[in-house]
Write a protein that holds these residues in place. Structure first.
Motif, PDB file in Angstrom:
ATOM      1  N   MET A 129       0.838  -1.164   0.000  1.00 16.19           N
ATOM      2  CA  MET A 129       0.000   0.000   0.000  1.00 16.19           C
ATOM      3  C   MET A 129       0.892   1.239   0.000  1.00 16.19           C
ATOM      4  O   MET A 129       1.789   1.379   0.809  1.00 16.19           O
ATOM      5  CB  MET A 129      -0.867  -0.031   1.243  1.00 16.19           C
ATOM      6  CG  MET A 129      -2.036   0.819   1.157  1.00 16.19           C
ATOM      7  SD  MET A 129      -2.892   0.465   2.688  1.00 16.19           S
ATOM      8  CE  MET A 129      -4.467   0.822   2.351  1.00 16.19           C
ATOM      9  N   SER A 130       0.607   2.178  -0.893  1.00 16.24           N
ATOM     10  CA  SER A 130       1.448   3.363  -1.000  1.00 16.24           C
ATOM     11  C   SER A 130       0.807   4.531  -0.271  1.00 16.24           C
ATOM     12  O   SER A 130      -0.338   4.469   0.163  1.00 16.24           O
ATOM     13  CB  SER A 130       1.649   3.715  -2.486  1.00 16.24           C
ATOM     14  OG  SER A 130       0.432   4.160  -3.038  1.00 16.24           O
ATOM     15  N   ALA A 131       1.542   5.618  -0.154  1.00 19.68           N
ATOM     16  CA  ALA A 131       1.050   6.821   0.515  1.00 19.68           C
ATOM     17  C   ALA A 131      -0.121   7.428  -0.253  1.00 19.68           C
ATOM     18  O   ALA A 131      -1.007   8.046   0.321  1.00 19.68           O
ATOM     19  CB  ALA A 131       2.170   7.845   0.656  1.00 19.68           C
ATOM     20  N   ARG A 132      -0.137   7.217  -1.560  1.00 22.34           N
ATOM     21  CA  ARG A 132      -1.229   7.758  -2.370  1.00 22.34           C
ATOM     22  C   ARG A 132      -2.540   7.068  -2.029  1.00 22.34           C
ATOM     23  O   ARG A 132      -3.594   7.690  -2.063  1.00 22.34           O
ATOM     24  CB  ARG A 132      -0.933   7.587  -3.843  1.00 22.34           C
ATOM     25  CG  ARG A 132       0.235   8.427  -4.288  1.00 22.34           C
ATOM     26  CD  ARG A 132       0.441   8.244  -5.781  1.00 22.34           C
ATOM     27  NE  ARG A 132       0.581   9.496  -6.453  1.00 22.34           N
ATOM     28  CZ  ARG A 132      -0.369  10.221  -7.004  1.00 22.34           C
ATOM     29  NH1 ARG A 132      -1.577   9.843  -6.977  1.00 22.34           N
ATOM     30  NH2 ARG A 132      -0.121  11.345  -7.598  1.00 22.34           N
ATOM     31  N   ASP A 133      -2.525   5.819  -1.689  1.00 18.75           N
ATOM     32  CA  ASP A 133      -3.745   5.105  -1.346  1.00 18.75           C
ATOM     33  C   ASP A 133      -4.333   5.593  -0.018  1.00 18.75           C
ATOM     34  O   ASP A 133      -5.541   5.589   0.154  1.00 18.75           O
ATOM     35  CB  ASP A 133      -3.487   3.598  -1.255  1.00 18.75           C
ATOM     36  CG  ASP A 133      -3.198   2.990  -2.622  1.00 18.75           C
ATOM     37  OD1 ASP A 133      -3.646   3.574  -3.638  1.00 18.75           O
ATOM     38  OD2 ASP A 133      -2.529   1.951  -2.670  1.00 18.75           O
ATOM     39  N   ASP A 134      -3.493   6.034   0.892  1.00 14.90           N
ATOM     40  CA  ASP A 134      -3.967   6.532   2.185  1.00 14.90           C
ATOM     41  C   ASP A 134      -4.704   7.871   2.045  1.00 14.90           C
ATOM     42  O   ASP A 134      -5.549   8.207   2.866  1.00 14.90           O
ATOM     43  CB  ASP A 134      -2.797   6.715   3.155  1.00 14.90           C
ATOM     44  CG  ASP A 134      -2.201   5.383   3.563  1.00 14.90           C
ATOM     45  OD1 ASP A 134      -2.889   4.362   3.413  1.00 14.90           O
ATOM     46  OD2 ASP A 134      -1.054   5.384   4.037  1.00 14.90           O
ATOM     47  N   ASP A 135      -4.367   8.638   1.027  1.00 13.76           N
ATOM     48  CA  ASP A 135      -4.987   9.950   0.823  1.00 13.76           C
ATOM     49  C   ASP A 135      -6.276   9.868   0.020  1.00 13.76           C
ATOM     50  O   ASP A 135      -6.958  10.874  -0.162  1.00 13.76           O
ATOM     51  CB  ASP A 135      -4.019  10.883   0.090  1.00 13.76           C
ATOM     52  CG  ASP A 135      -2.833  11.264   0.941  1.00 13.76           C
ATOM     53  OD1 ASP A 135      -2.957  11.130   2.175  1.00 13.76           O
ATOM     54  OD2 ASP A 135      -1.806  11.686   0.383  1.00 13.76           O
ATOM     55  N   ARG A 136      -6.618   8.729  -0.429  1.00  9.14           N
ATOM     56  CA  ARG A 136      -7.796   8.565  -1.270  1.00  9.14           C
ATOM     57  C   ARG A 136      -9.066   8.961  -0.484  1.00  9.14           C
ATOM     58  O   ARG A 136      -9.302   8.488   0.619  1.00  9.14           O
ATOM     59  CB  ARG A 136      -7.886   7.126  -1.717  1.00  9.14           C
ATOM     60  CG  ARG A 136      -8.803   6.948  -2.864  1.00  9.14           C
ATOM     61  CD  ARG A 136      -8.698   5.529  -3.368  1.00  9.14           C
ATOM     62  NE  ARG A 136      -9.654   5.399  -4.424  1.00  9.14           N
ATOM     63  CZ  ARG A 136      -9.328   5.208  -5.682  1.00  9.14           C
ATOM     64  NH1 ARG A 136      -8.058   5.069  -6.009  1.00  9.14           N
ATOM     65  NH2 ARG A 136     -10.246   5.130  -6.595  1.00  9.14           N
ATOM     66  N   GLY A 137      -9.875   9.891  -1.037  1.00 12.60           N
ATOM     67  CA  GLY A 137     -11.109  10.344  -0.389  1.00 12.60           C
ATOM     68  C   GLY A 137     -10.926  11.565   0.489  1.00 12.60           C
ATOM     69  O   GLY A 137     -11.906  12.102   1.012  1.00 12.60           O
ATOM     70  N   ALA A 138      -9.699  12.026   0.669  1.00 12.57           N
ATOM     71  CA  ALA A 138      -9.452  13.187   1.524  1.00 12.57           C
ATOM     72  C   ALA A 138     -10.082  14.454   0.940  1.00 12.57           C
ATOM     73  O   ALA A 138     -10.598  15.298   1.667  1.00 12.57           O
ATOM     74  CB  ALA A 138      -7.964  13.396   1.742  1.00 12.57           C
ATOM     75  N   ALA A 139     -10.078  14.595  -0.374  1.00 12.82           N
ATOM     76  CA  ALA A 139     -10.664  15.774  -1.010  1.00 12.82           C
ATOM     77  C   ALA A 139     -12.175  15.801  -0.785  1.00 12.82           C
ATOM     78  O   ALA A 139     -12.760  16.877  -0.590  1.00 12.82           O
ATOM     79  CB  ALA A 139     -10.345  15.785  -2.499  1.00 12.82           C
ATOM     80  N   THR A 140     -12.804  14.642  -0.777  1.00 13.56           N
ATOM     81  CA  THR A 140     -14.247  14.581  -0.549  1.00 13.56           C
ATOM     82  C   THR A 140     -14.589  15.082   0.844  1.00 13.56           C
ATOM     83  O   THR A 140     -15.531  15.866   1.031  1.00 13.56           O
ATOM     84  CB  THR A 140     -14.748  13.133  -0.733  1.00 13.56           C
ATOM     85  OG1 THR A 140     -14.411  12.691  -2.040  1.00 13.56           O
ATOM     86  CG2 THR A 140     -16.243  13.051  -0.530  1.00 13.56           C
ATOM     87  N   VAL A 141     -13.835  14.667   1.822  1.00 11.73           N
ATOM     88  CA  VAL A 141     -14.064  15.110   3.197  1.00 11.73           C
ATOM     89  C   VAL A 141     -13.840  16.616   3.308  1.00 11.73           C
ATOM     90  O   VAL A 141     -14.631  17.326   3.940  1.00 11.73           O
ATOM     91  CB  VAL A 141     -13.152  14.339   4.176  1.00 11.73           C
ATOM     92  CG1 VAL A 141     -13.253  14.916   5.570  1.00 11.73           C
ATOM     93  CG2 VAL A 141     -13.496  12.866   4.164  1.00 11.73           C
ATOM     94  N   LEU A 142     -12.797  17.118   2.676  1.00 12.32           N
ATOM     95  CA  LEU A 142     -12.508  18.549   2.712  1.00 12.32           C
ATOM     96  C   LEU A 142     -13.627  19.349   2.042  1.00 12.32           C
ATOM     97  O   LEU A 142     -14.082  20.371   2.562  1.00 12.32           O
ATOM     98  CB  LEU A 142     -11.172  18.839   2.032  1.00 12.32           C
ATOM     99  CG  LEU A 142     -10.734  20.303   1.996  1.00 12.32           C
ATOM    100  CD1 LEU A 142     -10.552  20.833   3.411  1.00 12.32           C
ATOM    101  CD2 LEU A 142      -9.468  20.456   1.188  1.00 12.32           C
ATOM    102  N   VAL A 143     -14.108  18.895   0.900  1.00 11.09           N
ATOM    103  CA  VAL A 143     -15.187  19.584   0.195  1.00 11.09           C
ATOM    104  C   VAL A 143     -16.463  19.580   1.030  1.00 11.09           C
ATOM    105  O   VAL A 143     -17.159  20.595   1.137  1.00 11.09           O
ATOM    106  CB  VAL A 143     -15.423  18.959  -1.194  1.00 11.09           C
ATOM    107  CG1 VAL A 143     -16.730  19.438  -1.807  1.00 11.09           C
ATOM    108  CG2 VAL A 143     -14.257  19.274  -2.115  1.00 11.09           C
ATOM    109  N   LEU A 144     -16.796  18.474   1.641  1.00 10.21           N
ATOM    110  CA  LEU A 144     -17.992  18.402   2.484  1.00 10.21           C
ATOM    111  C   LEU A 144     -17.879  19.343   3.673  1.00 10.21           C
ATOM    112  O   LEU A 144     -18.863  20.001   4.052  1.00 10.21           O
ATOM    113  CB  LEU A 144     -18.234  16.973   2.952  1.00 10.21           C
ATOM    114  CG  LEU A 144     -18.755  16.009   1.886  1.00 10.21           C
ATOM    115  CD1 LEU A 144     -18.836  14.594   2.450  1.00 10.21           C
ATOM    116  CD2 LEU A 144     -20.096  16.462   1.374  1.00 10.21           C
TER     117      LEU A 144
END
Length: 116
Positions: free
Chosen positions: A1-16
């Motif tokens: 698992m890479s660091a990019r996979d851990d950030d997946r969905g972070a933009a959605t939370v920020l937008v909400l």
């Protein structure tokens, strides 16, 4: 698992979260606008009621009764009325906005008459 996979969905939370903040700020802004509109309505009703009261006194009738009628016609409540010589001073209240926990009624005062 890479660091990019851990950030997946972070933009959605920020937008909400940002949408939630914008909705709250927008609602608070609407309450402020509604309070300003209500205060302007109260001032207009007070001005008209005072003028009607002064005219009533000049015509020999009850100035406070005339002021109360005009205030009611403008969706306001006459709270106080004083006739001094030929001058009429009034205080009226209108219902304020009932959004976001606001419960205050807004008031205004006016005086009319020929003066000294």
């Amino acid at each position: 698992m890479s660091a990019r996979d851990d950030d997946r969905g972070a933009a959605t939370v920020l937008v909400l979260a940002m949408v939630g903040v914008l909705v709250f700020v927008g609602a608070a802004g609407l309450v402020v606008v509604a309070m300003v509109v209500a205060h302007r309505a109260a001032q207009s009703a007070a001005d008209l009621a005072a003028i009607a009261g002064a005219r009533g006194v000049a015509e020999g009738s009850d100035g406070c009764a005339a002021a109360a009628d005009v205030a009611e016609a403008n969706r306001a409540r006459l709270v106080a009325c004083a006739v001094t010589s030929r001058d009429v001073a009034v205080r009226v209240e209108v219902a304020g906005p009932r959004w976001l926990g606001e419960t205050a009624d807004l008031g205004a005062e006016a005086r009319a008459g020929p003066g000294p």
